[in-house]
Design a protein around this motif. Structure first.
Motif, PDB file in Angstrom:
ATOM      1  N   GLY A  49       0.829  -1.191   0.000  1.00 24.56           N
ATOM      2  CA  GLY A  49       0.000   0.000   0.000  1.00 24.56           C
ATOM      3  C   GLY A  49       0.863   1.240   0.000  1.00 24.56           C
ATOM      4  N   SER A  56      -4.509  -4.752  -7.013  1.00 18.63           N
ATOM      5  CA  SER A  56      -5.021  -3.518  -6.405  1.00 18.63           C
ATOM      6  C   SER A  56      -4.589  -3.407  -4.955  1.00 18.63           C
ATOM      7  CB  SER A  56      -6.545  -3.492  -6.498  1.00 18.63           C
ATOM      8  OG  SER A  56      -7.054  -2.312  -5.926  1.00 18.63           O
ATOM      9  N   PHE A  57      -4.073  -2.241  -4.603  1.00 17.95           N
ATOM     10  CA  PHE A  57      -3.707  -2.006  -3.217  1.00 17.95           C
ATOM     11  C   PHE A  57      -4.090  -0.583  -2.840  1.00 17.95           C
ATOM     12  CE2 PHE A  57      -0.288   0.384  -4.910  1.00 17.95           C
ATOM     13  CZ  PHE A  57       0.433  -0.400  -5.796  1.00 17.95           C
ATOM     14  N   PRO A  58      -4.222  -0.306  -1.538  1.00 18.85           N
ATOM     15  CA  PRO A  58      -4.697   1.020  -1.121  1.00 18.85           C
ATOM     16  C   PRO A  58      -3.687   2.129  -1.400  1.00 18.85           C
ATOM     17  CG  PRO A  58      -3.990  -0.262   0.784  1.00 18.85           C
ATOM     18  CD  PRO A  58      -3.970  -1.197  -0.388  1.00 18.85           C
ATOM     19  N   GLU A 113      -6.874  -3.151   4.288  1.00 14.74           N
ATOM     20  CA  GLU A 113      -6.660  -3.879   3.039  1.00 14.74           C
ATOM     21  C   GLU A 113      -5.318  -4.582   2.951  1.00 14.74           C
ATOM     22  OE1 GLU A 113      -7.821  -1.817  -0.576  1.00 14.74           O
ATOM     23  OE2 GLU A 113      -8.633  -0.192   0.631  1.00 14.74           O
TER      24      GLU A 113
END
Length: 251
Positions: free
Chosen positions: A167, A195-197, A247
């Motif tokens: 992230g 997908s990452f924050p 996340e």
């Protein structure tokens, strides 16, 4: 632990990979500049194979150094943030909270917000990582970095930011910070990475940029409104870290 004082030395100095050059030797171009300079004569083509080997070595050394760091979050922000300022203190708190959550903290290894996040990681008992870059002026690795890797080329360095982070937290910054932010957004948008924050800290600072994207880029059909869902905005270090922790897998 007190913040380091800025050097007042007038000695010209710059870094070339792991090498520090001072005084007369400090004059000259950087590796990135020489690689991208198309105005040079054809002789530079004869050295490209060596440059490829040097680039390869940066990836090998970076991968080797970071392979076992575990879950980590990259923190971006300005090198010009002053110690003791509001944004510096937020950076320290971000680093500390990430470390307390058993996440390694990765920064560009320089001063300002990078130093702040590394400092917070140390205060939180975590692993503090710095990925430095060769620049025309001496910047140096801040004293709060436990594991430091210096790079000649921006693209090799940015690969490490993405490959070993789960992230991103982005503090207010300048062109370098925007470059890192938008590259991360593009990688998520194009599904080049899982997908990452990506969390921006400071609604007041980032608000005008996000509003321009909505009212200009989205309105022109150049960006999908869904692309803005890639990023989240927080106003405090606590909120930003909570959004990331929701996340990111931990040890």
């Amino acid at each position: 632990m007190s913040a380091p004082t800025e050097s007042t030395s007038p000695i010209p100095s710059r870094r070339e990979g792991p090498i520090v050059l001072r005084r007369g030797l400090a004059k000259g171009s950087t590796s990135d500049e020489r690689l991208l300079d198309t105005r040079a004569n054809g002789e530079f083509t004869h050295t490209d194979p060596w440059r490829v080997m040097r680039i390869q070595s940066e990836f090998v050394e970076g991968f080797g150094a970071l392979a076992n760091v575990g879950p980590a979050v990259s923190v971006f922000g300005s090198a010009r943030t002053k110690p003791g300022s509001y944004h510096y203190q937020v950076g320290v708190e971000v680093g500390r909270r990430l470390a307390e959550a058993k996440l390694a903290v990765i920064t560009g290894g320089g001063p300002g917000s990078m130093e702040a996040a590394n400092r917070g990681a140390i205060e939180g008992g975590g692993l503090s990582i710095g990925l430095g870059i060769e620049l025309p002026f001496e910047q140096g690795m801040n004293e709060y970095v436990d594991l430091g890797v210096n790079f000649r080329y921006f693209f090799a360095r940015k690969t490490m930011f993405v490959k070993y982070a789960q992230g991103f937290i982005v503090l207010p910054g300048g062109l370098g910070t925007l470059d890192e932010l938008f590259e991360a957004m593009v990688l998520v948008q194009t599904r080049k990475v899982t997908s990452f924050p990506i969390v921006l800290i400071g609604a007041e600072f980032w608000g005008p940029l996000l509003e321009w994207i909505r009212t200009t880029m989205v309105a022109e059909g150049l960006v999908s409104v869904e692309d803005l869902d890639i990023i989240q905005v927080a106003d405090t270090a606590e909120e930003a870290v909570e959004l990331v922790l929701a996340e990111v897998p931990r040890r």
